[in-house]
Write an enzyme that holds these catalytic residues in place. Structure first.
Site, PDB file in Angstrom:
ATOM      1  N   HIS A 195      -4.067   0.139  -4.615  1.00 27.73           N
ATOM      2  CA  HIS A 195      -2.794   0.039  -5.318  1.00 27.73           C
ATOM      3  C   HIS A 195      -2.107   1.406  -5.313  1.00 27.73           C
ATOM      4  O   HIS A 195      -1.564   1.835  -6.326  1.00 27.73           O
ATOM      5  CB  HIS A 195      -3.022  -0.424  -6.756  1.00 27.73           C
TER       6      HIS A 195
HETATM    7  C1  LIG Z   1      -7.045  -4.461   0.906  1.00 31.08           C
HETATM    8  C2  LIG Z   1      -5.910  -4.551  -0.074  1.00 31.08           C
HETATM    9  C3  LIG Z   1      -5.953  -5.494  -1.087  1.00 31.08           C
HETATM   10  C4  LIG Z   1      -4.922  -5.576  -1.992  1.00 31.08           C
HETATM   11  N1  LIG Z   1      -4.969  -6.569  -2.923  1.00 31.08           N
HETATM   12  C5  LIG Z   1      -3.892  -6.778  -3.700  1.00 31.08           C
HETATM   13  C6  LIG Z   1      -3.860  -7.897  -4.578  1.00 31.08           C
HETATM   14  O1  LIG Z   1      -4.798  -8.709  -4.631  1.00 31.08           O
HETATM   15  N2  LIG Z   1      -2.744  -8.074  -5.334  1.00 31.08           N
HETATM   16  C7  LIG Z   1      -1.696  -7.201  -5.277  1.00 31.08           C
HETATM   17  O2  LIG Z   1      -0.702  -7.402  -5.968  1.00 31.08           O
HETATM   18  N3  LIG Z   1      -1.722  -6.125  -4.486  1.00 31.08           N
HETATM   19  C8  LIG Z   1      -2.777  -5.908  -3.676  1.00 31.08           C
HETATM   20  N4  LIG Z   1      -2.758  -4.851  -2.818  1.00 31.08           N
HETATM   21  C9  LIG Z   1      -1.620  -3.905  -2.858  1.00 31.08           C
HETATM   22  C10 LIG Z   1      -0.268  -4.477  -2.417  1.00 31.08           C
HETATM   23  O3  LIG Z   1      -0.392  -5.292  -1.285  1.00 31.08           O
HETATM   24  C11 LIG Z   1       0.716  -3.330  -2.194  1.00 31.08           C
HETATM   25  O4  LIG Z   1       0.820  -2.611  -3.401  1.00 31.08           O
HETATM   26  C12 LIG Z   1       2.117  -3.801  -1.806  1.00 31.08           C
HETATM   27  O5  LIG Z   1       2.079  -4.558  -0.625  1.00 31.08           O
HETATM   28  C13 LIG Z   1       3.045  -2.599  -1.642  1.00 31.08           C
HETATM   29  O6  LIG Z   1       4.278  -3.013  -1.123  1.00 31.08           O
HETATM   30  P1  LIG Z   1       5.255  -2.009  -0.379  1.00 31.08           P
HETATM   31  O7  LIG Z   1       6.503  -2.792  -0.064  1.00 31.08           O
HETATM   32  O8  LIG Z   1       5.375  -0.796  -1.192  1.00 31.08           O
HETATM   33  O9  LIG Z   1       4.514  -1.568   0.960  1.00 31.08           O
HETATM   34  P2  LIG Z   1       3.765  -2.367   2.104  1.00 31.08           P
HETATM   35  O10 LIG Z   1       3.431  -3.730   1.685  1.00 31.08           O
HETATM   36  O11 LIG Z   1       2.663  -1.493   2.563  1.00 31.08           O
HETATM   37  O12 LIG Z   1       4.853  -2.502   3.269  1.00 31.08           O
HETATM   38  C14 LIG Z   1       5.324  -1.409   4.007  1.00 31.08           C
HETATM   39  C15 LIG Z   1       5.766  -1.885   5.383  1.00 31.08           C
HETATM   40  O13 LIG Z   1       6.469  -0.826   6.025  1.00 31.08           O
HETATM   41  C16 LIG Z   1       6.060  -0.753   7.361  1.00 31.08           C
HETATM   42  N5  LIG Z   1       6.270   0.616   7.841  1.00 31.08           N
HETATM   43  C17 LIG Z   1       5.600   1.720   7.465  1.00 31.08           C
HETATM   44  N6  LIG Z   1       6.067   2.795   8.126  1.00 31.08           N
HETATM   45  C18 LIG Z   1       7.049   2.360   8.932  1.00 31.08           C
HETATM   46  C19 LIG Z   1       7.903   3.013   9.857  1.00 31.08           C
HETATM   47  N7  LIG Z   1       7.830   4.327  10.054  1.00 31.08           N
HETATM   48  N8  LIG Z   1       8.804   2.274  10.532  1.00 31.08           N
HETATM   49  C20 LIG Z   1       8.882   0.917  10.329  1.00 31.08           C
HETATM   50  N9  LIG Z   1       8.091   0.258   9.458  1.00 31.08           N
HETATM   51  C21 LIG Z   1       7.193   0.967   8.766  1.00 31.08           C
HETATM   52  C22 LIG Z   1       4.600  -1.131   7.317  1.00 31.08           C
HETATM   53  O14 LIG Z   1       4.123  -1.532   8.583  1.00 31.08           O
HETATM   54  C23 LIG Z   1       4.605  -2.254   6.296  1.00 31.08           C
HETATM   55  O15 LIG Z   1       4.854  -3.497   6.900  1.00 31.08           O
HETATM   56  C24 LIG Z   1      -3.799  -4.706  -1.912  1.00 31.08           C
HETATM   57  C25 LIG Z   1      -3.760  -3.765  -0.900  1.00 31.08           C
HETATM   58  C26 LIG Z   1      -4.791  -3.683   0.026  1.00 31.08           C
HETATM   59  C27 LIG Z   1      -4.707  -2.673   1.120  1.00 31.08           C
END
Ligand SMILES: Cc1cc2nc3c(=O)[nH]c(=O)nc-3n(C[C@H](O)[C@H](O)[C@H](O)COP(=O)(O)OP(=O)(O)OC[C@H]3O[C@@H](n4cnc5c(N)ncnc54)[C@H](O)[C@@H]3O)c2cc1C
Ligand SMILES: *[C@@H]1O[C@H](CO)[C@@H](O)[C@H](O)[C@H]1NC(C)=O
Ligand SMILES: *[C@@H]1O[C@H](CO)[C@@H](O)[C@H](O)[C@H]1NC(C)=O
Ligand SMILES: *[C@@H]1O[C@H](CO)[C@@H](O)[C@H](O)[C@H]1NC(C)=O
Ligand SMILES: *[C@@H]1O[C@H](CO)[C@@H](O)[C@H](O)[C@H]1NC(C)=O
Ligand SMILES: *[C@@H]1O[C@H](CO)[C@@H](O)[C@H](O)[C@H]1NC(C)=O
Length: 600
Positions: A534
């Site tokens: 997280h």
């Molecule tokens: C193993 C695991 C289990 C988890 N379990 C849970 C759970 O059960 N419940 C829960 O709520 N949360 C869980 N989480 C956490 C949750 O999934 C994340 O907190 C959430 O997805 C964050 O969202 P975000 O939009 O900040 O980033 P992300 O979901 O990480 O999305 C970021 C996106 O940006 C893209 N990106 C990055 N850099 C670039 C770039 N330079 N150019 C273009 N694209 C790019 C990435 O490829 C990705 O697709 C878990 C995480 C992991 C790793």
């Protein structure tokens, strides 16, 4: 294992071609459109868009959907990864360490992860349409009311619980078994929240033991978070509901989605105005302009990386790397996570039916035909939120997650968590073949803070993630209390009926300490460490008066025009819960703020 399941499903699929099976429905959606009805472009169709969004996780997918509701705006969504595949739809299937995972690692740790390979814990992050929700544990758990009221008290106007609750409700489409605290829940949103159809005796025992210890079975996303609950999951019809499945299956002509496009830099002019991005696809570099705004939703690791590569970050660090400083800002600091102890194992005198967790051909068949059973669930099958004696306010300070099976029953899981061969061979190998269950636990208000810095100016190099886990001893103390609570669950009459007992082989490195003493647990916690992944906080939200703030309460980067951050990196403090739910809320709210600011 992964390949075996894949082949098995393919075979089952062929056998059942004539029946209206679950897996057939899945595959038909997949093959008809290749990306579950999501239209993608090879390259952007235009040189300029009103909004360019970087990253298709819960932050970026949600904002792309909501902004494209305005037909006068052209939106471009750039994602480094590929569309998700059919296997990612199966809840039991893990994509960690696959091409859908960035496969980051923390720097070797001094105070945590000591029993892991290379003294480090893995840091998976989704690289796909859907972002990390394509590979995550799917638990939907928002946060405590106080979490958001504290954000607001810090000068973040608009973020009190009362103000953000409508956005939690707007994002979700709930279809849960009781209890459901209706006034808090949404029925019309894009994100499906359901319980897994997979039921197990161990889950029932867990909920019953909670009652025995005086806890209610609650809707932890309602009025009362403290209690025991079946996991609420981001899933629909027995399949994963990722951010892209939820929000991007809208065929809007004003939204272009380009995958395998890695943004390498935000283009910023001499007046500190962000006017576009540079991205790389198939080794070619492209530049696209943004008429209105660039939105970074690249997640907690990549958003700070991109900001720093674009000249927004700590001056001394950027100077070191020879990056021209556009804005001196505390980017990459404040990294926090739900650190966890994953070393508790309980033995029972039951057969594997107790867990209903065997990866048998029958289980695969049941999933393929009916979309139910073991493969329709993730391992965090039930959760509990509680207050230990260290709790400082009304919030629960510990979360417990029930696991139907410890590492002895699934060596792959231990390896993907980074457990060293030595520790595995000593602790879990001797009990291979025996029936176990486990509780993973995490201090919810973790105080240790880490930092992300650049390894180089090359976008392809992984940033340096110094997680600094368990640096603050109070995180360890909350875990010690959490362990005592978990032992009480095992010792409840309910679990005693199944002969539950703690597996008492000492963890290597902790042999000198008396088993089950507080000092033993302190040592064990620092050895068999994990996090719930997280990670948050690396582009912290705060008012201009807060020197640590990177974005303002409307998520605009301080000192730059035309640039916002909308993802988990803006959270100023870690909420009690799992972070995807809160990220969806943030993005729903942010989309409204953007619409309002361009109305005039
Ligand atoms: C193993 C695991 C289990 C988890 N379990 C849970 C759970 O059960 N419940 C829960 O709520 N949360 C869980 N989480 C956490 C949750 O999934 C994340 O907190 C959430 O997805 C964050 O969202 P975000 O939009 O900040 O980033 P992300 O979901 O990480 O999305 C970021 C996106 O940006 C893209 N990106 C990055 N850099 C670039 C770039 N330079 N150019 C273009 N694209 C790019 C990435 O490829 C990705 O697709 C878990 C995480 C992991 C790793
Ligand atoms: C779930 O299944 C029902 C019934 O088959 C179908 O109508 C619905 O569209 C499905 N939902 C999603 C999001 O796939
Ligand atoms: C990109 O370049 C690298 C090294 O120059 C090469 O190995 C790779 O195959 C190229 N990829 C594509 C998609 O052209
Ligand atoms: C699918 O569900 C039906 C109805 O509940 C049941 O009779 C059948 O045995 C199930 N099939 C499998 C393979 O589990
Ligand atoms: C565990 O149970 C004992 C005995 O009932 C009780 O005294 C103790 O407070 C409990 N500990 C925790 C952490 O719940
Ligand atoms: C398991 O242990 C409990 C408690 O000792 C006992 O009551 C029960 O009969 C045992 N069950 C089996 C299947 O051995």
């Amino acid at each position: 294992m992964r390949v075996t399941i894949g082949i098995l499903f393919s075979v089952l699929l062929m056998i059942n071609l004539s029946a209206g099976t679950h897996i057939l429905r899945l595959l038909s959606e997949y093959s008809l459109t290749t990306t579950y009805g999501i239209r993608t472009e090879q390259l952007p169709r235009f040189n300029e868009y009103d909004f360019i969004i970087v990253g298709a996780g819960p932050g970026g997918s949600t904002v792309a959907n909501r902004l494209s509701e305005n037909q006068n705006w052209r939106i471009l969504l750039l994602e480094a990864g590929e569309p998700e595949g059919i296997l990612q739809q199966i809840p039991s299937f893990s994509s960690i360490n696959s091409k859908y995972d960035w496969q980051y690692k923390y720097e070797p740790q001094d105070k945590a992860c000591l029993g892991m390979k290379d003294r480090t814990c893995p840091c998976p992050k989704g690289k796909s349409l859907g972002g990390t929700t394509t590979i995550n544990g799917m638990v939907y758990a928002r946060g405590h009311k106080l979490d958001f009221d504290i954000w607001a008290q810090q000068g973040n106007y608009g973020w009190s619980y009362e103000e953000i609750l409508p956005y939690f409700r707007k994002s979700e489409r709930v279809n849960l078994r009781e209890p459901v605290d209706e006034p808090y829940r949404g029925r019309d949103g894009y994100l499906h929240v359901q319980n897994s159809p997979w039921s197990t005796p161990v889950k029932t025992a867990f909920l019953d033991s909670g009652k025995e210890l005086g806890y209610d079975v609650v809707d932890y996303n309602g009025r009362q978070q403290i209690g025991f609950s079946d996991s609420q999951l981001t899933m629909v019809n027995g399949t994963r509901c990722s951010a892209s499945k939820a929000y991007l299956r809208i065929r809007r002509l004003n939204l272009d989605i380009v995958t395998e496009a890695t943004v390498s830099r935000v283009l910023i002019d001499d007046n500190n105005h962000a006017y576009g991005v540079e991205f790389i696809k198939n080794n070619k570099t492209y530049r696209i302009n943004a008429g209105k705004e660039v939105i970074l939703s690249a997640g907690t690791i990549n958003t700070p990386q991109l900001l720093m590569l674009s000249g927004i970050g700590p001056k001394d660090h950027l100077d070191e790397l020879g990056i021209k400083v556009v804005k001196d800002a505390r980017v990459g600091y404040n990294l926090c996570d739900h650190v966890a102890f994953i070393g508790l194992t309980f033995l029972v005198n039951q057969s594997v039916e107790f867990l209903a967790n065997a990866r048998t051909p029958e289980a695969a068949l049941q999933y393929a035909i009916n979309g139910t059973g073991r493969h329709s669930g993730t391992l965090p099958s039930a959760v509990a939120f509680a207050r230990t004696k260290h709790a400082v306010d009304a919030r629960p300070d510990i979360e417990l997650i029930l696991r139907a099976g410890a590492f002895n029953m699934d060596g792959d899981e231990g390896r993907s968590r980074g457990i060293s061969q030595e520790v595995y061979d000593k602790v879990w190998k001797p009990i291979e073949g025996q029936v176990t269950w486990a509780i993973w636990l995490s201090p919810q208000l973790a105080r240790s803070k880490g930092r992300i810095t650049l390894r180089s100016t090359n976008i392809a190099d992984h940033p340096i993630i110094n997680a600094n886990l368990l640096d603050d001893p109070s995180d360890v103390e909350v875990l010690v209390e959490g362990i005592k609570f978990a032992l009480n669950i095992s010792q409840s009459q309910t679990f005693q009926r199944y002969g539950s007992r703690l597996h008492d082989t000492k963890i290597p490195g902790c042999e000198a300490l008396e088993f089950n003493s507080d000092d033993y647990w302190r040592c064990a916690i620092r050895s068999v460490t994990a996090t719930f992944n997280h990670e948050m906080g690396t582009a912290k939200m705060g008012p201009a008066t807060d020197p640590a703030a990177v974005v303002d309460p409307e998520l605009r980067v301080h000192g730059i025009r035309g640039l916002r951050v909308i993802d988990a990196s803006i959270m100023p403090e870690i909420p009690v819960g799992h972070l995807s739910a809160t990220t969806y809320m943030i993005a729903e709210k942010a989309a409204d703020m953007i619409k309002r600011s361009w109305q005039n």
